[in-house]
Design a protein around this motif. Sequence first.
Motif, PDB file in Angstrom:
ATOM      1  N   GLY A  40       0.789  -1.230   0.000  1.00 54.67           N
ATOM      2  CA  GLY A  40       0.000   0.000   0.000  1.00 54.67           C
ATOM      3  C   GLY A  40       0.817   1.273   0.000  1.00 54.67           C
ATOM      4  N   ALA A  41       1.881   1.307   0.783  1.00 53.09           N
ATOM      5  CA  ALA A  41       2.648   2.542   0.940  1.00 53.09           C
ATOM      6  C   ALA A  41       4.031   2.465   0.305  1.00 53.09           C
ATOM      7  N   ARG A  42       4.337   1.334  -0.292  1.00 49.91           N
ATOM      8  CA  ARG A  42       5.659   1.131  -0.909  1.00 49.91           C
ATOM      9  C   ARG A  42       6.792   1.339   0.095  1.00 49.91           C
ATOM     10  N   VAL A  43       6.538   0.944   1.345  1.00 50.08           N
ATOM     11  CA  VAL A  43       7.529   1.024   2.409  1.00 50.08           C
ATOM     12  C   VAL A  43       7.999  -0.390   2.696  1.00 50.08           C
ATOM     13  N   ARG A  44       9.306  -0.577   2.705  1.00 50.17           N
ATOM     14  CA  ARG A  44       9.864  -1.904   2.960  1.00 50.17           C
ATOM     15  C   ARG A  44      10.469  -1.946   4.358  1.00 50.17           C
ATOM     16  N   LEU A  45      10.050  -2.947   5.111  1.00 54.10           N
ATOM     17  CA  LEU A  45      10.607  -3.168   6.440  1.00 54.10           C
ATOM     18  C   LEU A  45      11.392  -4.469   6.416  1.00 54.10           C
ATOM     19  N   ASP A  46      12.566  -4.464   7.045  1.00 55.81           N
ATOM     20  CA  ASP A  46      13.466  -5.612   6.954  1.00 55.81           C
ATOM     21  C   ASP A  46      13.750  -6.307   8.290  1.00 55.81           C
ATOM     22  N   TYR A  47      12.936  -6.047   9.304  1.00 50.31           N
ATOM     23  CA  TYR A  47      13.092  -6.661  10.617  1.00 50.31           C
ATOM     24  C   TYR A  47      14.413  -6.277  11.285  1.00 50.31           C
ATOM     25  N   SER A  48      14.926  -5.103  10.965  1.00 48.52           N
ATOM     26  CA  SER A  48      16.124  -4.595  11.624  1.00 48.52           C
ATOM     27  C   SER A  48      15.722  -3.581  12.687  1.00 48.52           C
ATOM     28  N   ALA A  49      16.597  -3.392  13.665  1.00 46.37           N
ATOM     29  CA  ALA A  49      16.338  -2.382  14.699  1.00 46.37           C
ATOM     30  C   ALA A  49      16.223  -1.001  14.065  1.00 46.37           C
ATOM     31  N   GLN A  50      17.024  -0.740  13.047  1.00 44.85           N
ATOM     32  CA  GLN A  50      16.989   0.572  12.395  1.00 44.85           C
ATOM     33  C   GLN A  50      15.645   0.832  11.712  1.00 44.85           C
ATOM     34  N   SER A  51      14.975  -0.207  11.244  1.00 45.43           N
ATOM     35  CA  SER A  51      13.684  -0.016  10.579  1.00 45.43           C
ATOM     36  C   SER A  51      12.620   0.519  11.535  1.00 45.43           C
ATOM     37  N   LEU A  52      12.852   0.387  12.833  1.00 38.59           N
ATOM     38  CA  LEU A  52      11.875   0.881  13.807  1.00 38.59           C
ATOM     39  C   LEU A  52      11.818   2.405  13.849  1.00 38.59           C
ATOM     40  N   TRP A  53      12.864   3.082  13.381  1.00 40.77           N
ATOM     41  CA  TRP A  53      12.791   4.539  13.214  1.00 40.77           C
ATOM     42  C   TRP A  53      11.640   4.864  12.262  1.00 40.77           C
ATOM     43  N   ARG A  54      11.596   4.144  11.161  1.00 42.64           N
ATOM     44  CA  ARG A  54      10.553   4.375  10.152  1.00 42.64           C
ATOM     45  C   ARG A  54       9.164   4.071  10.722  1.00 42.64           C
ATOM     46  N   VAL A  55       9.042   2.993  11.472  1.00 45.49           N
ATOM     47  CA  VAL A  55       7.748   2.627  12.062  1.00 45.49           C
ATOM     48  C   VAL A  55       7.294   3.710  13.046  1.00 45.49           C
TER      49      VAL A  55
END
Length: 140
Positions: A40-55
């Motif tokens: 839906g949003a073309r946002v990719r999450l990779d299960y990294s700690a850094q991806s939680l900034w985006r969340v």
Amino acid sequence: MTTHATHATTRQGPGSAPRPSAATKPVRWAADAVSALREGARVRLDYSAQSLWRVDRLIEEIRREGAPYAAVETVLRGFGAYAGEVVVGQTGAEWWATGGEHWVRTPDGRLWDPVDEARRCFAGDGSLRLLCRDATGAAG
């Protein structure tokens, strides 16, 4: 907290390591959130700690848009489960469940509630990134 926590072990797919049955729902919620964002949003999450900034930023955007909690409750649950899966992947933690609630128990015995933390983020008083940092003992 209730003393009757579910922790039976089941397999989550061919060749995968055993996971507690308490992980079944959060793993699905997290995967649904990742898929919905990718599609839906073309946002990719990779299960990294850094991806939680985006969340955390996504939750903040949803809050600023004034979405009612009832409209985003499932999304927040998915974001919290995603953060829990990040902690599980980083620390070897396990999901625990009782009374319909799900927690992550880190190897040091501490319990974390990432689903509730996502709700707190939406209320303007939480951070999935900081929860992960605290749970993993990582700096910054």
